[in-house]
Design an enzyme around this catalytic site. Structure first.
Site, PDB file in Angstrom:
ATOM      1  N   ASP A   1     142.249  43.168  68.487  1.00 22.32           N
ATOM      2  CA  ASP A   1     142.684  42.169  69.067  1.00 22.32           C
ATOM      3  C   ASP A   1     143.147  41.654  69.150  1.00 22.32           C
ATOM      4  O   ASP A   1     144.198  41.870  69.496  1.00 22.32           O
ATOM      5  CB  ASP A   1     142.286  41.295  66.856  1.00 22.32           C
ATOM      6  CG  ASP A   1     142.144  40.534  66.406  1.00 22.32           C
ATOM      7  OD1 ASP A   1     140.923  40.080  65.882  1.00 22.32           O
ATOM      8  OD2 ASP A   1     142.830  38.902  67.324  1.00 22.32           O
TER       9      ASP A   1
ATOM     10  N   GLU B   1     130.388  38.078  52.055  1.00 19.84           N
ATOM     11  CA  GLU B   1     131.794  38.153  51.381  1.00 19.84           C
ATOM     12  C   GLU B   1     132.280  38.868  50.628  1.00 19.84           C
ATOM     13  O   GLU B   1     131.448  38.015  49.365  1.00 19.84           O
ATOM     14  CB  GLU B   1     132.660  37.260  51.596  1.00 19.84           C
ATOM     15  CG  GLU B   1     133.162  37.089  53.602  1.00 19.84           C
ATOM     16  CD  GLU B   1     133.865  35.765  54.223  1.00 19.84           C
ATOM     17  OE1 GLU B   1     134.109  34.893  52.895  1.00 19.84           O
ATOM     18  OE2 GLU B   1     133.062  35.139  54.950  1.00 19.84           O
TER      19      GLU B   1
ATOM     20  N   PHE C   1     124.386  41.922  57.955  1.00 14.22           N
ATOM     21  CA  PHE C   1     123.834  40.773  56.570  1.00 14.22           C
ATOM     22  C   PHE C   1     124.634  41.238  55.645  1.00 14.22           C
ATOM     23  O   PHE C   1     124.741  40.793  53.964  1.00 14.22           O
ATOM     24  CB  PHE C   1     121.973  41.618  56.550  1.00 14.22           C
ATOM     25  CG  PHE C   1     121.591  41.196  57.445  1.00 14.22           C
ATOM     26  CD1 PHE C   1     121.246  40.071  57.478  1.00 14.22           C
ATOM     27  CD2 PHE C   1     121.411  42.448  58.465  1.00 14.22           C
ATOM     28  CE1 PHE C   1     120.232  39.962  58.613  1.00 14.22           C
ATOM     29  CE2 PHE C   1     120.298  42.130  58.882  1.00 14.22           C
ATOM     30  CZ  PHE C   1     119.720  41.355  59.538  1.00 14.22           C
TER      31      PHE C   1
ATOM     32  N   CYS D   1     129.488  31.130  57.329  1.00 16.63           N
ATOM     33  CA  CYS D   1     127.825  31.905  57.311  1.00 16.63           C
ATOM     34  C   CYS D   1     127.287  30.910  57.586  1.00 16.63           C
ATOM     35  O   CYS D   1     126.552  29.828  58.541  1.00 16.63           O
ATOM     36  CB  CYS D   1     127.582  33.279  57.074  1.00 16.63           C
ATOM     37  SG  CYS D   1     127.759  34.460  58.376  1.00 16.63           S
TER      38      CYS D   1
ATOM     39  N   LYS E   1     120.503  31.231  42.136  1.00 17.48           N
ATOM     40  CA  LYS E   1     121.570  30.613  41.051  1.00 17.48           C
ATOM     41  C   LYS E   1     121.927  28.704  41.613  1.00 17.48           C
ATOM     42  O   LYS E   1     122.511  29.068  42.228  1.00 17.48           O
ATOM     43  CB  LYS E   1     122.873  31.090  41.045  1.00 17.48           C
ATOM     44  CG  LYS E   1     123.835  31.024  39.710  1.00 17.48           C
ATOM     45  CD  LYS E   1     123.037  31.809  38.664  1.00 17.48           C
ATOM     46  CE  LYS E   1     124.673  31.615  37.479  1.00 17.48           C
ATOM     47  NZ  LYS E   1     123.363  30.885  36.659  1.00 17.48           N
ATOM     48  N   ALA E   2     121.539  27.751  40.808  1.00 19.59           N
ATOM     49  CA  ALA E   2     121.875  27.204  41.088  1.00 19.59           C
ATOM     50  C   ALA E   2     123.573  26.664  40.600  1.00 19.59           C
ATOM     51  O   ALA E   2     123.809  27.071  40.030  1.00 19.59           O
ATOM     52  CB  ALA E   2     120.554  26.046  39.660  1.00 19.59           C
TER      53      ALA E   2
ATOM     54  N   LYS F   1     133.370  31.258  46.880  1.00 23.45           N
ATOM     55  CA  LYS F   1     132.126  32.008  45.699  1.00 23.45           C
ATOM     56  C   LYS F   1     133.311  32.713  45.319  1.00 23.45           C
ATOM     57  O   LYS F   1     134.139  32.740  45.969  1.00 23.45           O
ATOM     58  CB  LYS F   1     130.980  32.186  46.322  1.00 23.45           C
ATOM     59  CG  LYS F   1     131.825  33.839  47.430  1.00 23.45           C
ATOM     60  CD  LYS F   1     130.157  34.126  48.122  1.00 23.45           C
ATOM     61  CE  LYS F   1     130.430  35.548  48.880  1.00 23.45           C
ATOM     62  NZ  LYS F   1     129.669  36.157  49.310  1.00 23.45           N
TER      63      LYS F   1
ATOM     64  N   VAL G   1     133.852  40.303  59.550  1.00 25.10           N
ATOM     65  CA  VAL G   1     132.675  41.017  59.977  1.00 25.10           C
ATOM     66  C   VAL G   1     133.255  42.342  60.541  1.00 25.10           C
ATOM     67  O   VAL G   1     133.227  43.565  60.125  1.00 25.10           O
ATOM     68  CB  VAL G   1     132.117  40.614  60.500  1.00 25.10           C
ATOM     69  CG1 VAL G   1     131.045  41.355  61.676  1.00 25.10           C
ATOM     70  CG2 VAL G   1     131.531  39.432  59.798  1.00 25.10           C
TER      71      VAL G   1
HETATM   72  C1  UDX Z   1     125.863  35.455  53.580  1.00 24.37           C
HETATM   73  C2  UDX Z   1     124.724  35.912  53.428  1.00 24.37           C
HETATM   74  O1  UDX Z   1     124.544  36.949  52.601  1.00 24.37           O
HETATM   75  C3  UDX Z   1     125.077  37.445  54.761  1.00 24.37           C
HETATM   76  O2  UDX Z   1     123.622  38.332  54.589  1.00 24.37           O
HETATM   77  C4  UDX Z   1     125.140  37.036  55.951  1.00 24.37           C
HETATM   78  O3  UDX Z   1     125.885  38.441  56.943  1.00 24.37           O
HETATM   79  C5  UDX Z   1     126.592  35.951  55.587  1.00 24.37           C
HETATM   80  O4  UDX Z   1     126.380  35.140  55.329  1.00 24.37           O
HETATM   81  P1  UDX Z   1     128.236  35.174  52.105  1.00 24.37           P
HETATM   82  O5  UDX Z   1     128.305  33.825  52.826  1.00 24.37           O
HETATM   83  O6  UDX Z   1     128.990  36.296  52.013  1.00 24.37           O
HETATM   84  O7  UDX Z   1     127.084  35.911  52.896  1.00 24.37           O
HETATM   85  O8  UDX Z   1     128.090  34.580  50.749  1.00 24.37           O
HETATM   86  P2  UDX Z   1     126.458  34.566  49.895  1.00 24.37           P
HETATM   87  O9  UDX Z   1     126.761  35.368  48.448  1.00 24.37           O
HETATM   88  O10 UDX Z   1     125.444  34.759  50.640  1.00 24.37           O
HETATM   89  O11 UDX Z   1     126.647  32.860  49.248  1.00 24.37           O
HETATM   90  C6  UDX Z   1     126.803  32.016  49.909  1.00 24.37           C
HETATM   91  C7  UDX Z   1     127.195  30.889  49.149  1.00 24.37           C
HETATM   92  O12 UDX Z   1     125.688  30.391  48.412  1.00 24.37           O
HETATM   93  C8  UDX Z   1     128.108  30.734  48.505  1.00 24.37           C
HETATM   94  O13 UDX Z   1     128.661  29.293  49.025  1.00 24.37           O
HETATM   95  C9  UDX Z   1     127.776  30.999  47.371  1.00 24.37           C
HETATM   96  O14 UDX Z   1     128.375  29.983  46.387  1.00 24.37           O
HETATM   97  C10 UDX Z   1     125.811  30.538  47.532  1.00 24.37           C
HETATM   98  N1  UDX Z   1     124.928  30.542  46.215  1.00 24.37           N
HETATM   99  C11 UDX Z   1     124.144  31.606  46.764  1.00 24.37           C
HETATM  100  C12 UDX Z   1     124.062  30.012  45.685  1.00 24.37           C
HETATM  101  O15 UDX Z   1     124.895  28.607  45.485  1.00 24.37           O
HETATM  102  N2  UDX Z   1     123.503  30.457  44.308  1.00 24.37           N
HETATM  103  C13 UDX Z   1     122.830  31.448  44.283  1.00 24.37           C
HETATM  104  O16 UDX Z   1     122.257  31.861  43.935  1.00 24.37           O
HETATM  105  C14 UDX Z   1     123.277  32.523  45.596  1.00 24.37           C
END
Ligand code: UDX
Length: 431
Positions: free
Chosen positions: A32, A155, A152, A260, A251-252, A321, A13
């Site tokens: 840091d 990554e 929000f 987070c 998305k399943a 992801k 962040v």
């Molecule tokens: C998340 C929030 O989206 C962000 O707003 C917050 O500030 C930090 O946490 P991030 O952890 O970077 O962001 O990833 P994100 O893209 O939200 O995906 C989170 C997880 O959900 C991943 O494991 C992703 O693969 C999974 N995911 C996401 C699904 O399985 N299906 C989806 O449709 C979307």
């Protein structure tokens, strides 16, 4: 209006917030404790993988707007705005580990000698801004304000999310602080929602809990789709076209992971529980997420047949992801551990997350820097991360390299008809 800003904590962040605020024209110093990290940043190298970040760091280092230091007292001397972006990892009971935030608050209290706005950027339990205020006020050195301004950023698209957000949530109690934070973000064209600090802290938890609820929901729909012969991706499209629902986070797959979602959802559940409220819906959202990993691991075992012990599975993708090297709470890592418990051998490939995976997986996993080599000799292959490059692999070649052409597509990346056309036994999620 140009501000002198410091960002405490140069992780996923803080580094992005610092680089982006410098890009907006502010004078930014990132702080840091980790000298190695600071030296790397000073030379223009990012400590994390984030597309586009190094370019912004280098451009702003060159233009003299971005600085790095390991000394907070020095950085505090000229700071008008202080972002706290240190880690708040999960404790074993699911609550947030707040010691880094408290340490920083004490250090600010001891060293700050002029008015500044202190902004909580880390995701923290409701009530944290009040506690930070109390700690700093205890040193009785200067006037200051504490603001909650949750991030929000996802990554992999963190820079875009920071520079073009849907909204900026600002929990501020004083007009002076509101004016200053408004100026910090004046170049960002997005609605600025001003509210009290507790509500701002709650927005972050409520947003992440809702998104995980959406994912767990579509995963449950996927599990029913499999039983009734429907296709979850088509169902999600049909449902998501309703503007009241929307497509995103529908998305399943293997369930959610990352730094987070798991942490925030557990923290919110814990927060509710410690205040005497049983958040039943969220409890189920967490359970469904754990179950999803088990279900996909079961699919892999079923594909291997009854004698799965000793067989080899190739896992494509280790990051939680795509577009990140982060493996925190990665479904891929969890499923590898489940498979290893069943004495299944693992060969793994990820474009950038391998080094981080090595830190959390045991030495029995064989890592490859080439997906084709990783697939060689495998009895089955599982796609665990939605890296776009997996769609473009030469699957005909992979089929020849594998011992048996079997694919469990945990992210529904590939087309069943094409894979079956090539002679693969193919299983997706919810279809
Ligand atoms: C998340 C929030 O989206 C962000 O707003 C917050 O500030 C930090 O946490 P991030 O952890 O970077 O962001 O990833 P994100 O893209 O939200 O995906 C989170 C997880 O959900 C991943 O494991 C992703 O693969 C999974 N995911 C996401 C699904 O399985 N299906 C989806 O449709 C979307």
């Amino acid at each position: 209006m140009k501000k002198s800003i410091i960002i405490i904590g140069s992780g996923y962040v803080g580094t992005v917030v610092g680089a982006c605020l410098a890009k907006l024209g502010h004078q930014v110093t990132c702080v840091d404790k980790d000298e190695k990290k600071i030296n790397k940043l000073r030379r223009g190298f990012s400590p994390i993988y984030e597309p586009g970040l190094e370019e912004i760091i280098r451009a702003n280092l060159f233009q003299g707007r971005l600085h790095f230091t390991a000394s907070l007292p020095d950085a505090l001397k000229k700071a008008e705005v202080i972002f706290i972006a240190v880690g708040t990892p999960s404790r074993t009971d699911g609550s947030c580990e707040m010691k880094y935030v408290w340490q920083v608050a004490h250090e600010i209290g001891r060293n700050l000698e002029h008015y500044a706005v202190i902004i909580d950027k880390s995701t923290v339990p409701v009530g944290t801004a009040g506690k930070v205020k109390k700690i700093i006020a205890g040193y009785k050195k200067t006037e200051f304000d504490v603001v909650s301004n949750p991030e929000f950023q996802r990554e992999g698209s963190s820079i875009k999310d920071f520079l073009t957000p849907d909204r900026i949530v600002i929990g501020a109690d004083s007009p002076r602080a509101k004016k200053i934070i408004g100026e910090v973000y004046d170049k960002i064209k997005a609605p600025k929602l001003f509210m009290d600090t507790a509500s701002a802290e709650m927005v972050k938890y409520a947003a992440n809990a809702f998104l995980t609820t959406k994912i767990s929901y579509i995963n449950e729909i996927a599990n029913i789709c499999e039983r009734v012969g429907a296709d979850v991706d088509v169902v999600a499209e049909g449902v998501g076209m309703d503007r009241r629902i929307g497509y995103s986070f529908m998305k399943a797959g293997l369930g959610w992971g990352g730094s987070c979602f798991p942490k925030d959802v557990k923290a919110l559940h814990n927060l509710a529980f410690s205040d005497g409220y049983d958040f039943k819906l969220l409890k189920s959202v967490i359970l469904v997420n754990q179950q999803q990993r088990e279900l996909v691991a079961d699919k892999v075992k079923r594909m291997l047949g009854q004698k799965f012990k000793g067989k080899t599975v190739t896992v494509l993708g280790l990051a939680f992801k795509n577009n990140t090297d982060d493996v925190r709470e990665s479904p891929a890592i969890d499923i590898i551990k489940i498979l290893q418990k069943s004495k299944i051998k693992i060969q793994a490939y990820d474009p950038i997350a391998t080094e981080n995976a090595k830190k959390v997986l045991n030495h029995k996993v064989k890592y490859f820097s080439d997906p084709y080599k990783a697939a060689s000799g495998a009895d089955a292959l599982m796609i665990a991360t939605e890296w776009a490059e997996f769609c473009d692999l030469n699957w005909k070649r992979i089929k020849k390299l594998m011992k048996a052409p079997k694919v469990v597509d945990g992210r529904n990346l590939l087309e069943r008809a094409e894979m079956e056309g090539l002679g693969f036994e193919y299983v997706g999620v919810g279809k």
